[in-house]
Design an enzyme around this catalytic site. Structure first.
Site, PDB file in Angstrom:
ATOM      1  CB  CYS A  32      12.045   8.279   9.537  1.00  0.00           C
ATOM      2  SG  CYS A  32      13.112   7.200   8.604  1.00  0.00           S
ATOM      3  CD  GLU A  69      11.938   3.649   9.536  1.00  0.00           C
ATOM      4  OE1 GLU A  69      11.743   4.638  10.284  1.00  0.00           O
ATOM      5  OE2 GLU A  69      12.139   3.735   8.327  1.00  0.00           O
ATOM      6  CB  SER A  87       2.979   9.045  11.819  1.00  0.00           C
ATOM      7  OG  SER A  87       1.756   8.371  11.644  1.00  0.00           O
ATOM      8  CE  LYS A  98      -2.668   3.307   1.857  1.00  0.00           C
ATOM      9  NZ  LYS A  98      -1.801   4.451   1.567  1.00  0.00           N
TER      10      LYS A  98
HETATM   11  P1  NDP Z   1       1.193   8.176   8.113  1.00  0.00           P
HETATM   12  O1  NDP Z   1       1.784   7.366   9.181  1.00  0.00           O
HETATM   13  O2  NDP Z   1      -0.205   8.606   8.238  1.00  0.00           O
HETATM   14  O3  NDP Z   1       1.317   7.413   6.699  1.00  0.00           O
HETATM   15  C1  NDP Z   1       2.175   6.332   6.413  1.00  0.00           C
HETATM   16  C2  NDP Z   1       1.421   5.291   5.586  1.00  0.00           C
HETATM   17  O4  NDP Z   1       0.388   4.698   6.372  1.00  0.00           O
HETATM   18  C3  NDP Z   1       0.724   5.859   4.370  1.00  0.00           C
HETATM   19  O5  NDP Z   1       0.705   4.909   3.340  1.00  0.00           O
HETATM   20  C4  NDP Z   1      -0.678   6.097   4.905  1.00  0.00           C
HETATM   21  O6  NDP Z   1      -1.640   6.198   3.921  1.00  0.00           O
HETATM   22  C5  NDP Z   1      -0.872   4.857   5.743  1.00  0.00           C
HETATM   23  N1  NDP Z   1      -1.903   4.982   6.761  1.00  0.00           N
HETATM   24  C6  NDP Z   1      -2.497   6.109   7.241  1.00  0.00           C
HETATM   25  N2  NDP Z   1      -3.392   5.793   8.207  1.00  0.00           N
HETATM   26  C7  NDP Z   1      -3.355   4.441   8.336  1.00  0.00           C
HETATM   27  C8  NDP Z   1      -4.039   3.505   9.192  1.00  0.00           C
HETATM   28  N3  NDP Z   1      -4.927   3.899  10.093  1.00  0.00           N
HETATM   29  N4  NDP Z   1      -3.740   2.193   9.072  1.00  0.00           N
HETATM   30  C9  NDP Z   1      -2.827   1.774   8.182  1.00  0.00           C
HETATM   31  N5  NDP Z   1      -2.145   2.612   7.347  1.00  0.00           N
HETATM   32  C10 NDP Z   1      -2.409   3.928   7.426  1.00  0.00           C
HETATM   33  O7  NDP Z   1       2.074   9.410   7.873  1.00  0.00           O
HETATM   34  P2  NDP Z   1       1.565  10.770   7.186  1.00  0.00           P
HETATM   35  O8  NDP Z   1       1.758  10.620   5.767  1.00  0.00           O
HETATM   36  O9  NDP Z   1       0.206  11.183   7.596  1.00  0.00           O
HETATM   37  O10 NDP Z   1       2.569  11.782   7.836  1.00  0.00           O
HETATM   38  C11 NDP Z   1       2.297  12.288   9.141  1.00  0.00           C
HETATM   39  C12 NDP Z   1       3.550  12.422   9.935  1.00  0.00           C
HETATM   40  O11 NDP Z   1       4.152  11.148  10.088  1.00  0.00           O
HETATM   41  C13 NDP Z   1       4.635  13.255   9.259  1.00  0.00           C
HETATM   42  O12 NDP Z   1       4.448  14.584   9.490  1.00  0.00           O
HETATM   43  C14 NDP Z   1       5.842  12.711   9.913  1.00  0.00           C
HETATM   44  O13 NDP Z   1       6.028  13.341  11.148  1.00  0.00           O
HETATM   45  C15 NDP Z   1       5.528  11.261  10.124  1.00  0.00           C
HETATM   46  N6  NDP Z   1       6.094  10.399   9.077  1.00  0.00           N
HETATM   47  C16 NDP Z   1       7.155   9.634   9.398  1.00  0.00           C
HETATM   48  C17 NDP Z   1       7.731   8.842   8.431  1.00  0.00           C
HETATM   49  C18 NDP Z   1       8.898   7.991   8.712  1.00  0.00           C
HETATM   50  O14 NDP Z   1       9.571   7.586   7.779  1.00  0.00           O
HETATM   51  N7  NDP Z   1       9.165   7.672   9.945  1.00  0.00           N
HETATM   52  C19 NDP Z   1       7.244   8.812   7.061  1.00  0.00           C
HETATM   53  C20 NDP Z   1       6.084   9.618   6.844  1.00  0.00           C
HETATM   54  C21 NDP Z   1       5.540  10.378   7.827  1.00  0.00           C
HETATM   55  P3  NDP Z   1      -1.986   7.660   3.354  1.00  0.00           P
HETATM   56  O15 NDP Z   1      -0.761   8.207   2.759  1.00  0.00           O
HETATM   57  O16 NDP Z   1      -2.985   7.375   2.330  1.00  0.00           O
HETATM   58  O17 NDP Z   1      -2.513   8.453   4.504  1.00  0.00           O
END
Ligand code: NDP
Length: 530
Positions: free
Chosen positions: A317, A283, A262, A209
């Site tokens: 991250c 992660e 996140s 996904k």
């Molecule tokens: P998310 O954790 O929301 O997204 C990561 C992935 O999970 C995306 O594919 C997202 O889909 C999916 N997702 C969202 N909600 C769910 C759920 N309930 N169950 C399963 N999968 C889900 O990160 P965001 O993109 O919203 O970013 C928010 C914050 O997260 C950032 O500001 C940053 O601080 C942090 N982040 C950290 C990362 C890292 O590498 N550690 C990477 C990205 C973000 P979709 O994109 O469609 O929402």
């Protein structure tokens, strides 16, 4: 089409034209060197990739993915609902039971080598598409993301027929089954490769996904998988938003979930897998410390900090987002860092001169603006680059928040943007206390000329990865992952394979099933029976 709010929200420290950098700034003004996007053929609309084919969703629902550098739409993408996720998991299960699971390990390796070579052949296309959909500078997608993607497939291809050597003596490595993999938007294809390559090498099948805002390179990868003639159903790709990810993580047909994103969503996924019993690696976020001692080579350390926080707009991250610098050199270090920051070119991600590209989405830009405002309200000194920002799209100037206190919001919350917070320390003990004052534990950097001090620090820093006199070094052979609220499990290296394997003790297979009712056959020295 939206304009960047950061134009008004980022006060310039020095009016353009009167920069103290003078000649240096002029020297840094290059003519645009745009990478052509002609090589990429973006379809108007994409379906889901299930069982080796692009198919429609059951609901017909779609989302639009946009170019963050222009805020203009790039393509429509299908939104997978529960029924579609179910279809994808069923296809992955069929492929596991009939095709992939039965295949000789060396044949699995050959498929992975083929995918790696095709990725290399189409590297420019992937790099341009990654920059268009995600906003990262073409130099980074071309020189970092896509070469590392191919390197991961090459690396794990080599392991496919050597799994017993990866897990060590006394155990037999067995695949887990179907892996559900959820990736974020900051390194869309790279995170997909970190997950798909070891899963396939270990004999599992996959449902991936991608993130809502960056699905296009995963869909281009689907074309590569077709070109490589990977058996249908071995890799399935379900696009959509958070609900699609939630449906995949909670699916009872999934044996293993791998998630990068996140911490908040990581916690939800942990609850889902507690219900289904699927294996899990997480992660998650970070607030990594970059500790600079006064004996460090200052110019190299400045470059390391630049690489740590302004690479990929700080959407990393493990970004070295908290600079903790020894008080005796703090003023000089921040001065030199400011000079260097003001030479960074912010602009069109497809321009080969660009150092800092577009912020991935409007929501992310709003979050960065909000946190920087909070930092200033808490008393931090704001230092920004004085470069001009493009009129369209979502951009934010490289920024330093100096003199931050450990209790400030910006010292503890992940900003996930091009913003560095600065604190000082006097003793190594204080540096450790400040570096560890976070709920996260993903990475850290230490800069000092003293080798013994590096070891002393590495033993005390609570982080999964500690870089010494460097930062953000990635290699497929090295395990990467966090502790505390940065997650658990490792990706990369042999450890990355272990996350997709069930290691069955050899004795348990040789002895056959245990009959607990059978009479004992061995006598104990004390005459008792067992
Ligand atoms: P998310 O954790 O929301 O997204 C990561 C992935 O999970 C995306 O594919 C997202 O889909 C999916 N997702 C969202 N909600 C769910 C759920 N309930 N169950 C399963 N999968 C889900 O990160 P965001 O993109 O919203 O970013 C928010 C914050 O997260 C950032 O500001 C940053 O601080 C942090 N982040 C950290 C990362 C890292 O590498 N550690 C990477 C990205 C973000 P979709 O994109 O469609 O929402």
């Amino acid at each position: 089409m939206s304009k960047s709010p950061s134009e008004s929200s980022q006060p310039s420290q020095t009016p353009p034209g009167s920069s103290p950098l003078g000649a240096a700034a002029t020297f840094a003004e290059y003519a645009p060197a745009l990478e052509s996007s002609d090589i990429v053929n973006i379809a108007e609309s994409y379906g889901l990739f299930i069982d080796g084919e692009f198919v429609e969703t059951s609901s017909g629902e779609r989302l639009i993915t946009v170019n963050p550098a222009t805020a203009e739409p790039l393509a429509e993408v299908a939104v997978a609902g529960e029924a579609d996720v179910d279809r994808a998991v069923a296809a992955a299960r069929r492929a596991y039971e009939t095709a992939w699971g039965e295949l000789a390990p060396s044949a699995r390796g050959r498929y992975l080598f083929r995918i790696a070579r095709l990725l290399q052949e189409r590297a420019r296309e992937f790099a341009v598409l990654e920059s268009l959909d995600g906003g990262k500078p073409i130099r980074e997608s071309r020189d970092v993301d896509i070469p590392l993607v191919a390197a991961h497939f090459f690396y794990y291809a080599g392991w496919a027929d050597k799994l017993p050597y990866a897990v060590g003596a006394g155990v037999i490595p067995k695949p887990l089954g179907v892996a559900g993999q959820i990736v974020p938007w900051n390194f869309p294809l790279l995170m997909a490769s970190w997950k798909i390559a070891p899963a396939l090498a270990a004999g599992n099948t996959v449902v991936l996904k991608p993130a809502e805002t960056t699905p296009l390179t995963a869909l281009l990868l689907a074309e590569v998988l077709q070109e490589a003639e990977l058996p249908p159903g071995v890799v399935n790709i379900v696009t959509g938003a958070g609900e699609t990810g939630a449906a995949l993580a909670a699916h009872r047909g999934v044996d293993k979930v791998a998630f990068t994103g996140s911490t908040e969503v990581g916690k939800l996924i942990r609850k889902s897998t507690a219900r289904t019993g699927a294996r899990l690696t997480l992660e998650l976020g970070g607030k990594s410390a970059h500790v600079i001692f006064d004996d460090a080579p200052i110019d190299q350390a400045v470059e390391g900090v630049v690489r740590g926080i302004w690479f990929n707009q700080g959407h990393v991250c493990c970004a070295g987002s908290r600079l903790i610098v020894q008080e005796t050199i703090a003023e000089e270090f921040v001065d030199r860092l400011t000079r260097r920051m003001r030479l960074l070119r912010v602009g069109d991600p497809l321009d080969k001169n660009t150092d800092v590209g577009a912020i991935n989405s409007r929501e992310q830009l709003d979050k960065i603006v909000d946190l920087v405002d909070a930092g200033v309200a808490d008393g931090a000194d704001l230092i920004t680059s004085d470069c001009e920002l493009p009129e369209q799209g979502w951009f934010f100037r490289p920024t330093i928040l100096n003199n931050v206190a450990t209790s400030n919001r910006v010292a503890v919350e992940e900003i996930f943007g091009p913003v560095l917070t600065v604190m000082t320390f006097r003793t190594p003990e204080e540096a450790i206390a400040k570096a560890n004052a976070t709920r996260y534990g993903l990475a850290a950097g230490v800069w000092t000329a003293d080798g013994a001090r590096i070891l002393w620090m590495a033993q005390r820093l609570r982080a999964g990865v500690v870089w010494a006199n460097t930062y953000n070094q990635f290699d497929p052979t090295s395990p990467f992952g966090g502790m505390r609220q940065s997650g658990f499990g490792r990706e990369g290296g042999r450890h990355g394979l272990a996350a997709y394997l069930n290691c069955v003790p050899m004795d348990s297979l040789a002895a056959g099933p245990i009959d607990r009712m059978a009479p004992a056959t061995t006598s104990r020295p004390d005459g008792g029976r067992s």
